[in-house]
Design an enzyme around this catalytic site. Structure first.
Site, PDB file in Angstrom:
ATOM      1  N   TYR A   1      31.066  33.218  32.032  1.00 25.70           N
ATOM      2  CA  TYR A   1      29.970  33.674  31.173  1.00 25.70           C
ATOM      3  C   TYR A   1      30.191  35.121  30.725  1.00 25.70           C
ATOM      4  CZ  TYR A   1      27.084  29.558  32.298  1.00 25.70           C
ATOM      5  OH  TYR A   1      26.582  28.288  32.430  1.00 25.70           O
TER       6      TYR A   1
ATOM      7  N   SER B   1      20.645  23.384  28.389  1.00 28.83           N
ATOM      8  CA  SER B   1      20.148  23.269  27.012  1.00 28.83           C
ATOM      9  C   SER B   1      18.976  22.295  26.935  1.00 28.83           C
ATOM     10  CB  SER B   1      21.279  22.814  26.071  1.00 28.83           C
ATOM     11  OG  SER B   1      20.967  23.092  24.724  1.00 28.83           O
ATOM     12  N   PRO B   2      17.948  22.472  27.778  1.00 31.55           N
ATOM     13  CA  PRO B   2      16.832  21.519  27.817  1.00 31.55           C
ATOM     14  C   PRO B   2      15.987  21.512  26.559  1.00 31.55           C
ATOM     15  CG  PRO B   2      16.295  23.451  29.122  1.00 31.55           C
ATOM     16  CD  PRO B   2      17.739  23.595  28.726  1.00 31.55           C
ATOM     17  N   LEU B   3      16.092  22.556  25.753  1.00 37.30           N
ATOM     18  CA  LEU B   3      15.361  22.611  24.486  1.00 37.30           C
ATOM     19  C   LEU B   3      16.307  22.467  23.302  1.00 37.30           C
ATOM     20  CD1 LEU B   3      12.924  25.506  25.448  1.00 37.30           C
ATOM     21  CD2 LEU B   3      12.446  23.048  25.443  1.00 37.30           C
ATOM     22  N   ALA B   4      17.490  21.881  23.577  1.00 41.57           N
ATOM     23  CA  ALA B   4      18.481  21.585  22.533  1.00 41.57           C
ATOM     24  C   ALA B   4      18.875  22.836  21.751  1.00 41.57           C
ATOM     25  CB  ALA B   4      17.967  20.501  21.595  1.00 41.57           C
TER      26      ALA B   4
ATOM     27  N   GLY C   1      17.337  25.344  20.805  1.00 43.28           N
ATOM     28  CA  GLY C   1      16.411  25.765  19.760  1.00 43.28           C
ATOM     29  C   GLY C   1      16.313  24.816  18.575  1.00 43.28           C
TER      30      GLY C   1
END
Length: 297
Positions: free
Chosen positions: A51, A208-211, A213
Site C-alpha cells: 500500500y 470495496s463494499p461500496l463499489a 463510489g
C-alpha cells in the site's frame, strides 16, 4: 471507550488503509483517527506491504510510535504476496506474485519493522499465486505462528478450490478470506465463496463494499437502479443509503465484515452503526434484484 489489550476478534467493521495517502494525515493525526475509530468499536485495521508504494505500513508504524498504547487497542491485519514494479525495487521487471516460504518470511520481518510492532495479529496472502507450493506456504505459516510473530492466517481474493488446497496442508484453520463484494460485485454469492466461508467458518472481509463510489455516483444503468433502491430503503428504514449498502452485505449468514477505506471519523461512526441494523429479507432481495437487473430465478 474500548481499551482491550491485544484485540483478537475482528470488529464488525474493518478500517482499511489502502487510500491512506489521500487522507494527508500526519503521524499524530493518523494515530488520533485510529484511536477515534477504536473508541466507537472499529478495532481491526487492515493494511498491506504494497500500500502507498510500499509506504503504508511505515505510516502506521509512525502513528504507533506517536501513540504507544494504540497498538494494544487494535487487531492489526497485513498482507503480502504481491510484488509491484516500483522505484523502491528497481530489480523488479514485472508485477508478479510470490508466496514462496522465503518471501513470506522476509516480508513478515519487513512488516514487523515497518509497523513498529512485535507481532502481526492476522497475515493474509494478498492474491493467489499460480506457482504456490502449498506445503511450502504451510511450513512458513507454521514457523511464523510458532515464533509468535504472526497469530492467525488467512487469504485474500482466493476462490474456494484455492482455499481448500492451502487449508489441506495446515494444522490450524484459515480464519479470513478478503474478497471483493458489493451490490455491484455479487459474484461471491454464486461462485461458492460465501458458501465455503459459512461451511468452514471463515470470516469474509469485503473490500470495496461500496463499489469504489460507483453506487453513489450512479455509474451505469445498474448503478442508478441500485442507488434508487438504496435511497428508497434508506427512507423506509431510517438509515443512510451507505448504511443500507453495508447492512445488505452484513445480512448474509456467513458474517460478512465490510472493509471501509475512509479517513473521516463520521463515516466510521455511520458504518459501525449500520452493524446494529438487520436488513429486512424483502429489502435484501429488492436490492439483489436491482443489482442483477432482473428478478431472482
Amino acid at each position: 471507550m474500548i481499551a482491550a489489550r491485544h484485540v483478537g476478534k475482528i470488529s464488525p467493521i474493518v478500517l482499511g488503509t489502502w487510500r491512506f495517502k489521500e487522507w494527508s494525515m500526519s503521524p499524530a493525526e493518523l494515530a488520533a483517527f485510529i484511536e477515534g475509530a477504536a473508541d466507537v468499536g472499529v478495532t481491526t485495521v487492515d493494511t498491506a506491504d504494497i500500500y502507498g508504494d510500499y509506504q503504508g505500513e511505515s505510516a502506521l508504524g509512525d502513528a504507533f510510535r506517536r501513540a504507544p498504547a494504540l497498538r494494544d487497542r487494535i487487531q492489526l491485519v497485513t498482507k503480502c504476496g504481491i510484488r509491484l514494479k516500483s522505484a523502491n525495487f528497481p530489480d523488479l521487471r514485472v508485477k508478479h506474485y510470490d508466496c514462496s516460504r522465503a518471501y513470506i518470511t522476509s516480508q513478515v520481518e519487513n512488516s514487523l519493522r515497518a509497523l513498529s510492532t512485535d507481532r502481526i495479529d492476522l497475515l493474509l496472502l494478498h492474491r493467489p499465486d499460480p506457482l504456490m507450493d502449498a506445503d511450502e506456504v504451510a511450513e512458513a505459516f507454521c514457523a511464523l505462528k510458532q515464533s509468535g510473530k504472526v497469530r492467525t492466517f488467512g487469504v485474500s481474493n482466493y476462490l474456494p478450490h484455492q482455499v481448500e488446497l492451502l487449508q489441506s496442508r495446515l494444522p490450524f484453520p484459515l480464519v479470513v478470506n478478503q474478497i471483493e463484494y458489493s451490490l455491484l460485485h455479487t459474484r461471491p454469492l454464486s461462485d461458492g465463496t460465501l458458501d465455503q466461508c459459512q461451511k468452514m467458518r471463515i470470516v469474509p472481509l469485503a473490500w470495496s463494499p461500496l463499489a469504489a463510489g460507483q453506487i453513489s455516483s450512479r455509474a451505469g444503468e445498474r448503478g442508478a437502479a441500485v442507488a434508487d433502491t438504496l435511497q428508497r430503503i434508506a427512507r423506509e428504514s431510517g438509515m443512510t443509503a451507505e448504511q443500507v449498502a453495508l447492512a445488505w452485505l452484513m445480512r448474509h449468514p456467513a458474517g460478512v465484515v465490510p472493509v471501509i477505506g475512509t479517513g473521516k471519523l463520521e463515516r466510521v461512526r455511520l458504518a459501525i452503526a449500520a452493524a446494529s441494523h438487520s436488513l429486512d429479507r424483502q429489502h435484501w432481495f429488492e436490492l439483489l434484484e436491482a443489482a442483477m437487473g432482473c428478478e431472482v430465478a
